[in-house]
Write a protein that holds these residues in place. Structure first.
Motif, PDB file in Angstrom:
ATOM      1  N   SER A  40      -1.336   5.033  16.874  1.00 31.86           N
ATOM      2  CA  SER A  40      -1.922   5.470  18.135  1.00 31.86           C
ATOM      3  C   SER A  40      -2.693   4.333  18.806  1.00 31.86           C
ATOM      4  CB  SER A  40      -2.848   6.663  17.882  1.00 31.86           C
ATOM      5  OG  SER A  40      -3.579   6.986  19.030  1.00 31.86           O
ATOM      6  N   LEU A  41      -3.470   3.616  18.021  1.00 32.89           N
ATOM      7  CA  LEU A  41      -4.233   2.485  18.568  1.00 32.89           C
ATOM      8  C   LEU A  41      -3.305   1.394  19.089  1.00 32.89           C
ATOM      9  CD1 LEU A  41      -7.049   2.259  15.876  1.00 32.89           C
ATOM     10  CD2 LEU A  41      -7.291   3.045  18.246  1.00 32.89           C
ATOM     11  N   TRP A  42      -2.236   1.113  18.342  1.00 28.05           N
ATOM     12  CA  TRP A  42      -1.277   0.101  18.781  1.00 28.05           C
ATOM     13  C   TRP A  42      -0.594   0.505  20.079  1.00 28.05           C
ATOM     14  CZ3 TRP A  42       0.503  -1.338  13.334  1.00 28.05           C
ATOM     15  CH2 TRP A  42       0.290  -2.692  13.091  1.00 28.05           C
ATOM     16  N   GLN A  44      -1.684   2.509  22.354  1.00 28.61           N
ATOM     17  CA  GLN A  44      -2.671   2.422  23.428  1.00 28.61           C
ATOM     18  C   GLN A  44      -2.900   0.964  23.835  1.00 28.61           C
ATOM     19  OE1 GLN A  44      -6.581   3.835  22.340  1.00 28.61           O
ATOM     20  NE2 GLN A  44      -6.991   4.475  24.435  1.00 28.61           N
ATOM     21  N   HIS A  45      -3.074   0.099  22.857  1.00 25.19           N
ATOM     22  CA  HIS A  45      -3.303  -1.321  23.138  1.00 25.19           C
ATOM     23  C   HIS A  45      -2.069  -1.950  23.788  1.00 25.19           C
ATOM     24  CE1 HIS A  45      -5.307  -5.155  22.730  1.00 25.19           C
ATOM     25  NE2 HIS A  45      -4.269  -5.655  22.099  1.00 25.19           N
ATOM     26  N   GLY A  46      -0.896  -1.589  23.293  1.00 22.95           N
ATOM     27  CA  GLY A  46       0.343  -2.136  23.837  1.00 22.95           C
ATOM     28  C   GLY A  46       0.608  -1.713  25.267  1.00 22.95           C
ATOM     29  N   SER A  47       0.144  -0.527  25.632  1.00 18.71           N
ATOM     30  CA  SER A  47       0.375  -0.048  26.995  1.00 18.71           C
ATOM     31  C   SER A  47      -0.408  -0.863  28.019  1.00 18.71           C
ATOM     32  CB  SER A  47       0.011   1.434  27.116  1.00 18.71           C
ATOM     33  OG  SER A  47      -1.392   1.615  27.020  1.00 18.71           O
ATOM     34  N   GLU A  48      -1.411  -1.589  27.554  1.00 13.37           N
ATOM     35  CA  GLU A  48      -2.233  -2.409  28.444  1.00 13.37           C
ATOM     36  C   GLU A  48      -1.811  -3.879  28.421  1.00 13.37           C
ATOM     37  OE1 GLU A  48      -6.024  -1.641  26.702  1.00 13.37           O
ATOM     38  OE2 GLU A  48      -6.061   0.446  27.380  1.00 13.37           O
ATOM     39  N   ALA A  49      -0.851  -4.227  27.560  1.00 14.65           N
ATOM     40  CA  ALA A  49      -0.460  -5.628  27.378  1.00 14.65           C
ATOM     41  C   ALA A  49       0.769  -5.974  28.212  1.00 14.65           C
ATOM     42  CB  ALA A  49      -0.180  -5.892  25.906  1.00 14.65           C
ATOM     43  N   GLU A  50       0.945  -7.271  28.401  1.00 15.95           N
ATOM     44  CA  GLU A  50       2.106  -7.780  29.134  1.00 15.95           C
ATOM     45  C   GLU A  50       2.585  -9.070  28.491  1.00 15.95           C
ATOM     46  OE1 GLU A  50       1.021  -8.377  33.198  1.00 15.95           O
ATOM     47  OE2 GLU A  50       0.588  -6.270  33.556  1.00 15.95           O
ATOM     48  N   GLY A  51       3.810  -9.439  28.785  1.00 14.30           N
ATOM     49  CA  GLY A  51       4.355 -10.737  28.398  1.00 14.30           C
ATOM     50  C   GLY A  51       4.293 -11.019  26.911  1.00 14.30           C
ATOM     51  N   ALA A  58       4.309  -5.758  19.786  1.00 18.06           N
ATOM     52  CA  ALA A  58       5.534  -5.039  19.420  1.00 18.06           C
ATOM     53  C   ALA A  58       6.077  -5.527  18.082  1.00 18.06           C
ATOM     54  CB  ALA A  58       6.586  -5.201  20.514  1.00 18.06           C
ATOM     55  N   ALA A  59       6.078  -6.830  17.869  1.00 17.71           N
ATOM     56  CA  ALA A  59       6.578  -7.380  16.606  1.00 17.71           C
ATOM     57  C   ALA A  59       5.695  -6.948  15.439  1.00 17.71           C
ATOM     58  CB  ALA A  59       6.652  -8.902  16.689  1.00 17.71           C
ATOM     59  N   GLU A  60       4.396  -6.984  15.647  1.00 19.60           N
ATOM     60  CA  GLU A  60       3.462  -6.588  14.590  1.00 19.60           C
ATOM     61  C   GLU A  60       3.608  -5.100  14.264  1.00 19.60           C
ATOM     62  OE1 GLU A  60      -1.338  -6.673  13.979  1.00 19.60           O
ATOM     63  OE2 GLU A  60      -0.452  -8.287  15.146  1.00 19.60           O
ATOM     64  N   GLN A  61       3.723  -4.291  15.299  1.00 18.49           N
ATOM     65  CA  GLN A  61       3.888  -2.854  15.084  1.00 18.49           C
ATOM     66  C   GLN A  61       5.222  -2.561  14.401  1.00 18.49           C
ATOM     67  OE1 GLN A  61       3.457  -0.429  18.587  1.00 18.49           O
ATOM     68  NE2 GLN A  61       3.995   1.437  17.516  1.00 18.49           N
TER      69      GLN A  61
END
Length: 112
Positions: A40-42, A44-51, A58-61
């Motif tokens: 869930s945290l990933w 949420q964090h990923g939805s705010e990230a770019e590039g 994404a790779a870490e998740q």
């Protein structure tokens, strides 16, 4: 084994990511709810990230899903489907979870 290698791995993972559990949480650190909270945290964090940041997340998740969930969740789901129960709620939930994790894994691979 209760509090075995998976719990130790999750403890290490949480420490590396500066995450901690609430002091009142009395379940082992490898409890399914912990994995889902991390996801869930990933998300949420990923939805705010770019590039590049999004690609790194994404790779870490994806690695986490593969090594921490997909190495045991399919077998767990099989066992849940085989158990005779009065209601199919829990077998349905484990099946849904497995499908979600696999779909998330595939989506993350496609982002890379």
């Amino acid at each position: 084994m209760l509090y075995g290698k998976p719990a130790q791995q999750m403890s290490q993972f949480l420490a590396e990511h500066e995450l901690d559990l609430h002091p009142d949480f009395r379940e082992p650190k490898d409890h399914l709810s912990i994995y889902l909270q991390v996801l869930s945290l990933w998300i949420q964090h990923g939805s705010e990230a770019e590039g590049e940041e999004l690609a790194r997340i994404a790779a870490e998740q994806s690695d986490f899903l593969q090594s921490a969930l997909l190495n045991w969740l399919p077998k767990f789901n099989e066992r849940c489907q085989a158990i005779r129960v009065k209601t199919q709620v829990y077998p349905a939930l484990t099946d849904l979870l497995l499908h979600f994790v696999r779909a998330d894994q595939q989506a993350l691979v496609e982002l890379d």
